[in-house]
Scaffold this motif. Structure first.
Motif, PDB file in Angstrom:
ATOM      1  N   THR A 194      -6.580  -4.027  -5.280  1.00  0.00           N
ATOM      2  CA  THR A 194      -5.414  -4.019  -4.400  1.00  0.00           C
ATOM      3  C   THR A 194      -4.908  -2.585  -4.290  1.00  0.00           C
ATOM      4  O   THR A 194      -4.620  -1.939  -5.303  1.00  0.00           O
ATOM      5  N   GLU A 196      -2.170   0.015  -2.612  1.00  0.00           N
ATOM      6  CA  GLU A 196      -0.885   0.196  -1.924  1.00  0.00           C
ATOM      7  C   GLU A 196      -0.977   1.423  -1.026  1.00  0.00           C
ATOM      8  O   GLU A 196      -1.401   2.504  -1.460  1.00  0.00           O
ATOM      9  N   LYS A 243       0.175  -3.697   0.858  1.00  0.00           N
ATOM     10  CA  LYS A 243      -0.834  -3.800  -0.204  1.00  0.00           C
ATOM     11  C   LYS A 243      -2.083  -4.447   0.393  1.00  0.00           C
ATOM     12  O   LYS A 243      -2.007  -5.547   0.936  1.00  0.00           O
ATOM     13  N   ARG A 257      -9.371   3.911  -1.816  1.00  0.00           N
ATOM     14  CA  ARG A 257      -8.133   4.192  -2.561  1.00  0.00           C
ATOM     15  C   ARG A 257      -7.712   5.648  -2.362  1.00  0.00           C
ATOM     16  O   ARG A 257      -6.537   5.940  -2.134  1.00  0.00           O
ATOM     17  N   GLU A 263      -4.037   2.430  -6.484  1.00  0.00           N
ATOM     18  CA  GLU A 263      -4.345   1.070  -6.928  1.00  0.00           C
ATOM     19  C   GLU A 263      -3.136   0.469  -7.632  1.00  0.00           C
ATOM     20  O   GLU A 263      -2.436   1.150  -8.399  1.00  0.00           O
ATOM     21  N   VAL A 264      -2.877  -0.800  -7.357  1.00  0.00           N
ATOM     22  CA  VAL A 264      -1.789  -1.514  -8.038  1.00  0.00           C
ATOM     23  C   VAL A 264      -2.335  -2.822  -8.567  1.00  0.00           C
ATOM     24  O   VAL A 264      -3.316  -3.367  -8.053  1.00  0.00           O
ATOM     25  N   LEU A 266      -2.134  -6.732  -9.066  1.00  0.00           N
ATOM     26  CA  LEU A 266      -1.533  -7.817  -8.287  1.00  0.00           C
ATOM     27  C   LEU A 266      -2.096  -9.124  -8.794  1.00  0.00           C
ATOM     28  O   LEU A 266      -3.322  -9.297  -8.890  1.00  0.00           O
TER      29      LEU A 266
END
Length: 531
Positions: A194, A196, A243, A257, A263-264, A266
């Motif tokens: 994921t 952002e 996201k 990315r 990167e987050v 989730l």
């Protein structure tokens, strides 16, 4: 009515040969059988006693067999040339070229006729398409005699080679496989990341404008904006703070990315339960349709990230036309994937789909193509003939799947029926024609033919293995699988599969086989000009 009078009836003779030959072909000695080639040997015996199957039957069988081979190889052949799997194709091609060079030496050394020489090469390579091309190029039934003499040793030599070589060299095949990952080993499964969006350049631009993941394995499956889940389409507008649920190989995910943000973590269970699943294409009405036509994203909210066919994984492409047995890696919620899985698993009672109009047109175009003279400077003029013309036509049409009104993606059972019927008709005709001179040739040159066949089998095996291991640094298992494909030896692959519990030999075989199959037919025709 006596037996001799009965055998003078063409249809009776044909079906007696097919019956006896197919029965003999099913007999196995230590797991090895002659298969369809037993029809050739049976026909040669009948030919020795003066019986003959019509040349029209032989040519009909040849054209059907060659078209089926081309349609089967077409989709994979051209695609393989754009992937790392071309290494295995090079090994297959090198095997055939080595066999051809060795054939030239043996022909000069033993003073063999062109037909006998090319026939021996085809038998040494256990290649029926090679025999077909040899007969077409030389117009001499002695090619079948050479094939029949060299074939048994060709089968036995490859089987013994793949079984004994690892023992002689004291190589643990599975341990060696782990140390050397060949280019056709399955790539890592796609991962989910994921990302952002923090880039100002990406704000208020569409995924199409950003060209996110273009030319890579990565696909944006979902866009999460606050509490909303948005199906990602090419015209989806991206905003800072969005996201993006991205699926692909780690290196490709890292590239996206760096392009868009960071990167987050989730928890997918809180966002529409995003899942990855492999779905097999089984439904007959899905065959031949492209991902663009199915519009899975728009209709079902499901994204296809990877496609696996015949042991090879490919990046998804909108124009990819599906075949039965394709395995799609799909991404979406569990409920939506369930819906799509039902779509691909629905089966109709139809198990064959021979399209007579298409088959007839492919054959006609191929035969006309085979009549066109091709000038080779310094060597003369050749034609592709009843073997090469239909092969090229089927390869090209098989690659596209559909050209105008021509449909070429037959189900596997359909293709198998066309191929098997064509093969036995061709072998019956070729065998009776060759049988007339069988005894005289064996009596005069039997030992020379056996020696030539043995050398033409062994030299390509040894050279091909050295190239695979030393030049391309393949594992022994991949090398032996590629050699079985290069020698067009299905019994050899079967023997290899019996000593290891791995699909890797079959993958290497499948990669090398189309190249060898096509090149042996072409080389057989060109070789006539040098003999």
């Amino acid at each position: 009515m006596n037996i001799q009078a009965i055998l003078q009836e063409p249809l009776v003779l044909l079906f007696i040969i097919l019956f006896i030959g197919s029965l003999a072909g099913e007999a196995k000695i230590k797991g090895i059988s002659l298969g369809m080639s037993a029809v050739l040997f049976t026909a040669m015996i009948f030919g020795h006693f003066g019986y003959e199957v019509s040349g029209v039957v032989q040519n009909l069988g040849l054209s059907l067999f060659i078209v089926a081979v081309g349609l089967q190889a077409g989709p994979r052949f051209f695609r393989m040339m754009r992937t790392s799997g071309v290494i295995y194709g090079i090994i297959g091609l090198l095997t055939i070229l080595t066999a051809a060079a060795t054939t030239l030496v043996m022909a000069r050394l033993f003073d063999l006729s062109p037909a006998l020489s090319i026939g021996i090469m085809s038998g040494a390579l256990t290649s029926t398409p090679g025999l077909a091309a040899a007969l077409e190029a030389t117009g001499d039934p002695l090619a079948s005699v050479g094939y029949g003499i060299a074939y048994p040793f060709g089968v036995l030599a490859v089987v013994l080679f793949v079984q004994l070589l690892p023992k002689v060299l004291k190589v643990d095949l599975m341990r060696d496989l782990q140390r050397k990952t060949g280019p056709l080993r399955h790539q890592k499964s796609p991962e989910v990341m994921t990302i952002e969006v923090t880039s100002d350049k990406a704000h208020k631009r569409t995924l199409k404008e950003l060209e996110v993941g273009k030319g890579t394995s990565a696909v944006i499956s979902r866009v999460i904006r606050g509490d909303r889940n948005i199906i990602s389409l090419s015209d989806t507008v991206i905003l800072k703070g969005d996201k993006l649920v991205t699926v692909g190989l780690p290196a490709d995910l890292k590239s996206i990315r760096e392009q868009l943000g960071r990167e987050v973590n989730l928890a997918f269970e809180n966002h529409d339960h995003v899942k990855l699943r492999k779905v097999t294409v089984a439904a007959t009405d899905m065959v031949g349709k492209s991902l663009r036509e199915l519009a899975l994203r728009r209709t079902y909210g499901v994204t296809v990230t990877r496609i696996e066919r015949g042991g090879f994984e490919f990046n998804q492409h909108p124009g990819w036309r599906l075949e039965q047995g394709d395995i799609l890696t799909v991404v979406s919620s569990e409920e939506r994937i369930d819906e799509v899985e039902k779509l691909f698993s629905k089966r109709k009672l139809e198990t064959t789909n021979v399209h007579i109009f298409s088959l007839s047109l492919i054959l006609l175009l191929g035969i006309l193509l085979g009549m066109i003279p091709i000038s080779i400077p310094g060597l003369g003029t050749i034609t592709l003939g009843v073997a090469g013309g239909p092969l090229f036509a089927a390869l090209i049409i098989g690659h596209f799947g559909r050209l105008g009104p021509i449909r070429a993606r037959f189900f596997q059972p359909s293709n198998q029926i066309i191929r098997d019927i064509g093969l036995v008709l061709f072998l019956a005709g070729a065998g009776t024609t060759a049988g007339a001179g069988l005894a005289d040739v064996i009596a005069e040159e039997g030992l020379k033919l056996l020696a030539a066949g043995a050398v033409i089998t062994i030299v390509p095996l040894l050279l091909g293995f050295l190239v695979a291991v030393k030049l391309f640094h393949l594992s022994m298992l991949h090398s032996l699988g590629a050699l079985c494909g290069g020698m067009t030896s299905t019994p050899g692959l079967g023997a290899l599969n019996q000593i290891v519990d791995s699909e890797d030999p079959s993958i290497a075989y499948a990669a090398a086989y189309p190249f060898a199959l096509i090149s042996v037919a072409l080389v057989s025709q060109v070789l006539v000009l040098f003999l």
